[in-house]
Design an enzyme around this catalytic site. Sequence first.
Site, PDB file in Angstrom:
ATOM      1  N   ALA A  23       0.803  -1.222   0.000  1.00  0.00           N
ATOM      2  CA  ALA A  23       0.000   0.000   0.000  1.00  0.00           C
ATOM      3  C   ALA A  23       0.843   1.282   0.000  1.00  0.00           C
ATOM      4  O   ALA A  23       0.452   2.293  -0.590  1.00  0.00           O
ATOM      5  CB  ALA A  23      -0.925   0.003   1.211  1.00  0.00           C
ATOM      6  N   PHE A  34      -4.529   0.929   4.056  1.00  0.00           N
ATOM      7  CA  PHE A  34      -5.596   0.369   4.899  1.00  0.00           C
ATOM      8  C   PHE A  34      -5.301   0.491   6.380  1.00  0.00           C
ATOM      9  O   PHE A  34      -6.156   0.782   7.172  1.00  0.00           O
ATOM     10  CB  PHE A  34      -5.781  -1.127   4.589  1.00  0.00           C
ATOM     11  CG  PHE A  34      -6.724  -1.370   3.466  1.00  0.00           C
ATOM     12  CD1 PHE A  34      -7.015  -0.377   2.545  1.00  0.00           C
ATOM     13  CD2 PHE A  34      -7.334  -2.600   3.329  1.00  0.00           C
ATOM     14  CE1 PHE A  34      -7.885  -0.616   1.501  1.00  0.00           C
ATOM     15  CE2 PHE A  34      -8.210  -2.845   2.293  1.00  0.00           C
ATOM     16  CZ  PHE A  34      -8.491  -1.856   1.381  1.00  0.00           C
ATOM     17  N   ARG A  35      -4.075   0.213   6.734  1.00  0.00           N
ATOM     18  CA  ARG A  35      -3.807   0.009   8.157  1.00  0.00           C
ATOM     19  C   ARG A  35      -3.088   1.147   8.866  1.00  0.00           C
ATOM     20  O   ARG A  35      -2.943   1.114  10.074  1.00  0.00           O
ATOM     21  CB  ARG A  35      -3.005  -1.287   8.350  1.00  0.00           C
ATOM     22  CG  ARG A  35      -3.893  -2.473   8.140  1.00  0.00           C
ATOM     23  CD  ARG A  35      -3.162  -3.775   8.173  1.00  0.00           C
ATOM     24  NE  ARG A  35      -4.100  -4.863   7.914  1.00  0.00           N
ATOM     25  CZ  ARG A  35      -4.544  -5.179   6.720  1.00  0.00           C
ATOM     26  NH1 ARG A  35      -4.126  -4.524   5.660  1.00  0.00           N
ATOM     27  NH2 ARG A  35      -5.421  -6.152   6.567  1.00  0.00           N
ATOM     28  N   HIS A 122      -3.847  -9.445  -5.172  1.00  0.00           N
ATOM     29  CA  HIS A 122      -5.196  -9.270  -4.620  1.00  0.00           C
ATOM     30  C   HIS A 122      -6.214  -8.864  -5.678  1.00  0.00           C
ATOM     31  O   HIS A 122      -7.288  -8.383  -5.344  1.00  0.00           O
ATOM     32  CB  HIS A 122      -5.168  -8.247  -3.478  1.00  0.00           C
ATOM     33  CG  HIS A 122      -4.375  -8.715  -2.294  1.00  0.00           C
ATOM     34  ND1 HIS A 122      -3.845  -7.870  -1.356  1.00  0.00           N
ATOM     35  CD2 HIS A 122      -4.008  -9.964  -1.913  1.00  0.00           C
ATOM     36  CE1 HIS A 122      -3.191  -8.581  -0.442  1.00  0.00           C
ATOM     37  NE2 HIS A 122      -3.265  -9.850  -0.767  1.00  0.00           N
ATOM     38  N   CYS A 133     -22.622 -16.507 -14.560  1.00  0.00           N
ATOM     39  CA  CYS A 133     -22.298 -16.961 -15.926  1.00  0.00           C
ATOM     40  C   CYS A 133     -20.862 -16.636 -16.321  1.00  0.00           C
ATOM     41  O   CYS A 133     -20.390 -17.049 -17.374  1.00  0.00           O
ATOM     42  CB  CYS A 133     -23.267 -16.354 -16.944  1.00  0.00           C
ATOM     43  SG  CYS A 133     -22.999 -14.595 -17.256  1.00  0.00           S
ATOM     44  N   SER A 193       4.639  -3.137   5.265  1.00  0.00           N
ATOM     45  CA  SER A 193       5.166  -3.400   6.608  1.00  0.00           C
ATOM     46  C   SER A 193       5.523  -4.872   6.766  1.00  0.00           C
ATOM     47  O   SER A 193       6.112  -5.272   7.757  1.00  0.00           O
ATOM     48  CB  SER A 193       4.107  -3.023   7.643  1.00  0.00           C
ATOM     49  OG  SER A 193       2.927  -3.758   7.387  1.00  0.00           O
ATOM     50  N   ILE A 233       9.567   6.189  -0.793  1.00  0.00           N
ATOM     51  CA  ILE A 233       9.827   5.195  -1.825  1.00  0.00           C
ATOM     52  C   ILE A 233       9.931   5.823  -3.215  1.00  0.00           C
ATOM     53  O   ILE A 233      10.743   5.411  -4.046  1.00  0.00           O
ATOM     54  CB  ILE A 233       8.789   4.053  -1.775  1.00  0.00           C
ATOM     55  CG1 ILE A 233       9.157   2.972  -2.777  1.00  0.00           C
ATOM     56  CG2 ILE A 233       7.367   4.554  -2.002  1.00  0.00           C
ATOM     57  CD1 ILE A 233       8.502   1.667  -2.541  1.00  0.00           C
TER      58      ILE A 233
HETATM   59 ZN    ZN Z   1     -24.309 -13.450 -15.738  1.00  0.00          ZN
END
Ligand code: ZN
Length: 243
Positions: A23, A34-35, A122, A133, A193, A233
């Site tokens: 992240a 997020f954290r 992710h 479908c 981290s 970074i």
């Molecule tokens: Zn569908």
Amino acid sequence: MNILEELKNQVKNSNNIVFFGGAGVSTSSGIPDFRSATGLYNQKNKSNFSPEYMLSHEFFEKYPKDFMKYIKENLIYENVKPNAAHIGLSKLEKLGKLKGIITQNIDSLHQIAGSKNVVELHGNLRDFYCVNCGRNYSFDDVKKLDYTIECSECKGIIRPDVVLYGENLKEYNINKAVKLISEADILIVGGTSLKVYPAASFLKYYKGDKLVLINAERTDYDNMANYVFHEDIGEIISYLSDI
Ligand SMILES: [Zn+2]
């Protein structure tokens, strides 16, 4: 010679660099971690559910509409731009130095910056599909449909191609990541981290002696690394890619 210059020389001599990022790579593009203290997990939200639960497989199954609403309101950032880290990595790939990027982020900023070989552990929020479908929907399709969750073909439920809590990483992504890391000459790990599964578990596949960690804060793996930078970074990657 300081260690940053020494690493730059290693980069100049290598054509098999792999980047593993989290992240922290995207925070300066305006996408919250997020954290961290200001991240999504520490923001108040209107419901009584935790963000972790709202991004779980169980929540999606039970409340698909609320799930999509949560994604739309909290995870989709339009008009965000790649930052110096994304741009520098893309440049290293074009120079034939970087073999691939493995990211835990779902924002697609590496691809927007021009990177080609990106393993999205992710998943991402560009691609959606019908769970019934299998029909694919793009982000633009879903947006046009005003984030409705109903498949136009079969009335099945549409979801983003992201890995939710309670779901497994895709096997082919794990295999690609392990292959890249195990064959890498230089492994640069940045903006993570390394506290959350599976990030740390991938490091053990690296066999080289040029492990680079770039993270704002210390990590439990700093001692293992050959080069450690607790700096921005974007600045480090920019400097390394300026060759
Ligand atoms: Zn569908």
